[in-house]
Design a protein around this motif. Structure first.
Motif, PDB file in Angstrom:
ATOM      1  N   ASN A 329       0.855  -1.190   0.000  1.00  0.00           N
ATOM      2  CA  ASN A 329       0.000   0.000   0.000  1.00  0.00           C
ATOM      3  C   ASN A 329       0.892   1.241   0.000  1.00  0.00           C
ATOM      4  O   ASN A 329       1.181   1.814   1.054  1.00  0.00           O
ATOM      5  CB  ASN A 329      -0.914  -0.012   1.230  1.00  0.00           C
ATOM      6  CG  ASN A 329      -2.097   0.925   1.086  1.00  0.00           C
ATOM      7  OD1 ASN A 329      -2.442   1.338  -0.017  1.00  0.00           O
ATOM      8  ND2 ASN A 329      -2.729   1.265   2.197  1.00  0.00           N
ATOM      9  N   ARG A 532      -7.817   0.697   0.114  1.00  0.00           N
ATOM     10  CA  ARG A 532      -7.234  -0.648   0.191  1.00  0.00           C
ATOM     11  C   ARG A 532      -7.372  -1.210   1.611  1.00  0.00           C
ATOM     12  O   ARG A 532      -7.631  -2.403   1.788  1.00  0.00           O
ATOM     13  CB  ARG A 532      -5.763  -0.615  -0.226  1.00  0.00           C
ATOM     14  CG  ARG A 532      -5.541  -0.280  -1.692  1.00  0.00           C
ATOM     15  CD  ARG A 532      -4.063  -0.376  -2.078  1.00  0.00           C
ATOM     16  NE  ARG A 532      -3.840   0.280  -3.358  1.00  0.00           N
ATOM     17  CZ  ARG A 532      -3.281   1.470  -3.515  1.00  0.00           C
ATOM     18  NH1 ARG A 532      -2.851   2.138  -2.450  1.00  0.00           N
ATOM     19  NH2 ARG A 532      -3.135   2.002  -4.709  1.00  0.00           N
ATOM     20  N   ASN A 535     -11.060  -2.080   2.124  1.00  0.00           N
ATOM     21  CA  ASN A 535     -11.396  -3.275   1.343  1.00  0.00           C
ATOM     22  C   ASN A 535     -10.904  -4.544   2.033  1.00  0.00           C
ATOM     23  O   ASN A 535     -11.588  -5.580   2.022  1.00  0.00           O
ATOM     24  CB  ASN A 535     -10.795  -3.185  -0.058  1.00  0.00           C
ATOM     25  CG  ASN A 535     -11.506  -2.168  -0.934  1.00  0.00           C
ATOM     26  OD1 ASN A 535     -12.591  -1.693  -0.599  1.00  0.00           O
ATOM     27  ND2 ASN A 535     -10.893  -1.825  -2.051  1.00  0.00           N
ATOM     28  N   GLU A 536      -9.709  -4.474   2.623  1.00  0.00           N
ATOM     29  CA  GLU A 536      -9.186  -5.649   3.322  1.00  0.00           C
ATOM     30  C   GLU A 536     -10.030  -5.985   4.543  1.00  0.00           C
ATOM     31  O   GLU A 536     -10.252  -7.158   4.845  1.00  0.00           O
ATOM     32  CB  GLU A 536      -7.727  -5.419   3.724  1.00  0.00           C
ATOM     33  CG  GLU A 536      -6.746  -5.551   2.588  1.00  0.00           C
ATOM     34  CD  GLU A 536      -6.790  -6.923   1.932  1.00  0.00           C
ATOM     35  OE1 GLU A 536      -6.835  -7.941   2.664  1.00  0.00           O
ATOM     36  OE2 GLU A 536      -6.785  -6.984   0.693  1.00  0.00           O
TER      37      GLU A 536
END
Length: 548
Positions: A329, A532, A535-536
């Motif tokens: 990331n 990100r 989303n995880e």
């Protein structure tokens, strides 16, 4: 003694000396002032430093540091000033904090202070070892968490602990603000818990757990404040329940691990690099074997580990972490804050840059891997009559060496040293520049370059011509001749040649700059970084990659 005959010696350890100078001017307007840098004393032994300080014959010995709340060794600093022969010793920080004592009083109290600090340090180390063993056992025995439907909104506790001098501002603060603001815009509720203020972050959004500047060694200081911070985090998590713990990994900290176990929610670790590696090569902390256990605990306890680069992903894999836990990331930029025409014209006027002059800028730390020594050499390689001037923003370990190289090369008139500036001032300064420089160099021990410089993405968003090193993630993000000019790391001649090439071609600067800004908007915003993470969490709660 008449004030006009007083001599003040100002030793600058870290931070901006301007606050100290302003305070001294207000309180001792007629006294003479001599400024000494830490590097002038560090070349001596401990006894040699005292002798060198005594030769300065200070009546008042002043030590300037970044932040007294985070400055360990204050008793030793006071004793140093007293042993230097000063009648009065003053500690002052960049935020206006002041501690002032007489030399006689310091020496009288020193034995008791050192004894008390030693006992507190020993207790913190013993307590930390015991609790670390308990946490290691708890992580090995923990049960798989029961999957729950993803809440709306997601409640995230953002933990930030153990800052170092200079980190209230700079790249770390940029990263923290970027993620928090972007995650909030995406609908998450963020509870920020920190043991220091964060530049740019509204204090109303911050739960501050005050540190205590006690610790006979660097490690003891960190361990004691980890105990204080962790206890405060547990109280806050109990008061305001959360769905996710997001910890910015730091030296000698387990707050996220303990909070995750107590609240029975996942821990996500933002891992910007190994503190063990830093402790061995850059920022000696001591007690490396204990630090290794802290690092293993954090990596093992985390459900997801967010690294800033592919190189760091490989480093974490070598540490034995399963690949499915690791998410690359990279850092990002707020393209609404960093953009062309954001005050550059006014800044050029303030800096005294002529309409026909080209301004090349550098923003960053004058540290081991930022390439400032290479930059100084490149400045001196340029023709003396070229139209390029240089703006260097920042401070750090190599500041004096850079200034020395510039003086030796006779380029003082072409170079502006701006020192530390508030981050909100940075966009206008970057906008004032025609060329932006990122001359990073390889790590001294030969390790792969694992960084993801925040300034790189800020440069891109400004739409300027960029010269950067072909190194690590920098070479992945930038494409030579497409959105930047890439050079071999450490090559002062290539850096000078690239600067000259951009100086001569406005069309090239504009073409590269426009492409760089497009890439920043498309792929490198903080909102994409925060998405990100969210989303995880969503995939974790839905069981796509395992909640256990």
């Amino acid at each position: 003694m008449n004030e006009s005959s007083l001599k003040i010696v100002l030793l600058v350890l870290s931070g901006d000396a301007k606050t100290a100078r302003d305070w001294l001017k207000q309180n001792y307007a007629s006294a003479s002032l001599e400024i000494v840098s830490r590097y002038q004393l560090e070349k001596h032994s401990a006894l040699g430093r005292v002798r060198a300080a005594r030769q300065l014959r200070a009546d008042i010995f002043v030590i300037a540091t970044e932040r007294l709340a985070w400055q360990r060794g204050q008793n030793a600093m006071l004793a140093f000033g007293a042993l230097a022969g000063a009648r009065q010793v003053v500690l002052i920080d960049s935020y206006g904090g002041v501690r002032k004592e007489s030399g006689v009083g310091i020496l009288a109290r020193a034995p008791f202070r050192f004894a008390a600090e030693s006992l507190a340090s020993a207790a913190a180390i013993a307590q930390s070892r015991l609790r670390l063993t308990q946490l290691e056992r708890a992580i090995q025995q923990r049960e798989t968490l029961t999957r729950q439907p993803a809440p709306d909104p997601i409640r995230i506790a953002y933990l930030r602990s153990t800052p170092s001098p200079g980190t209230p501002a700079g790249g770390a603060a940029t990263h923290i603000n970027g993620f928090i603001n972007a995650a909030s815009e995406l609908g998450a509720q963020i509870n920020v818990i920190s043991n220091d203020n964060i530049a740019g972050l509204d204090e109303s959004r911050l739960m501050l757990i005050d540190p205590q500047p006690i610790g006979i060694t660097r490690a003891a200081f960190d361990l004691r404040n980890n105990l204080i911070f962790s206890a405060g985090v547990l109280r806050e998590i109990e008061r305001r329940p959360v769905d996710l713990i997001y910890q910015r990994y730091g030296r000698f900290t387990w707050a996220g691990v303990e909070a995750s176990l107590r609240a029975r929610v996942p821990l996500f670790l933002e891992y910007n690099g190994s503190e063990v590696w830093i402790g061995k090569h850059w920022d000696t902390s001591g007690m490396i074997s204990l630090l290794e256990r802290f690092e293993r605990l954090n990596l093992l306890a985390s459900r997801r580990i967010f690294v800033v680069s592919e190189v760091e992903r490989r480093n974490v894999l070598r540490a034995g972490v399963p690949n499915e836990k690791i998410i690359v990331n990279p850092n990002g930029v707020d393209t609404q804050t960093f953009h062309p025409d954001v005050g550059g014209a006014a800044a050029r006027g303030e800096l005294g840059i002529g309409p026909d002059e080209i301004l090349a800028g550098f923003v960053g730390t004058f540290g081991p891997w930022h390439g400032v020594l290479t930059l100084a050499e490149a400045i001196c390689l340029l023709p003396a009559d070229c139209r390029v001037r240089f703006l260097l923003v920042g401070a750090g370990r190599f500041r004096e060496q850079v200034e020395h190289i510039i003086r030796q090369g006779g380029r003082e008139q072409q170079t502006i040293f701006a020192g530390h500036v508030q981050h909100e001032r940075v966009p206008a300064l970057l906008d004032a520049c025609d060329i932006l420089l990122s001359p990073h160099v390889p790590l001294e021990d030969g390790s792969e370059f694992f960084g993801s410089p925040t300034k790189l993405f800020e440069y891109m968003a400004m739409g300027k011509g960029i010269v950067a090193s072909r190194l690590g993630q920098i070479a992945d993000v930038l494409a030579d001749e497409q959105n930047a000019l890439l050079i071999e790391p450490g090559s002062a001649q290539q850096l000078a040649d690239a600067i000259l090439r951009l100086m001569k071609s406005r069309e090239l600067r504009e073409r590269l700059g426009a492409a760089a800004r497009r890439a920043a908007i498309e792929r490198h915003t903080w909102k994409q970084n925060a998405q990100r993470v969210i989303n995880e969490y969503l995939s974790l709660s839905q069981g796509e990659r395992g909640f256990g």
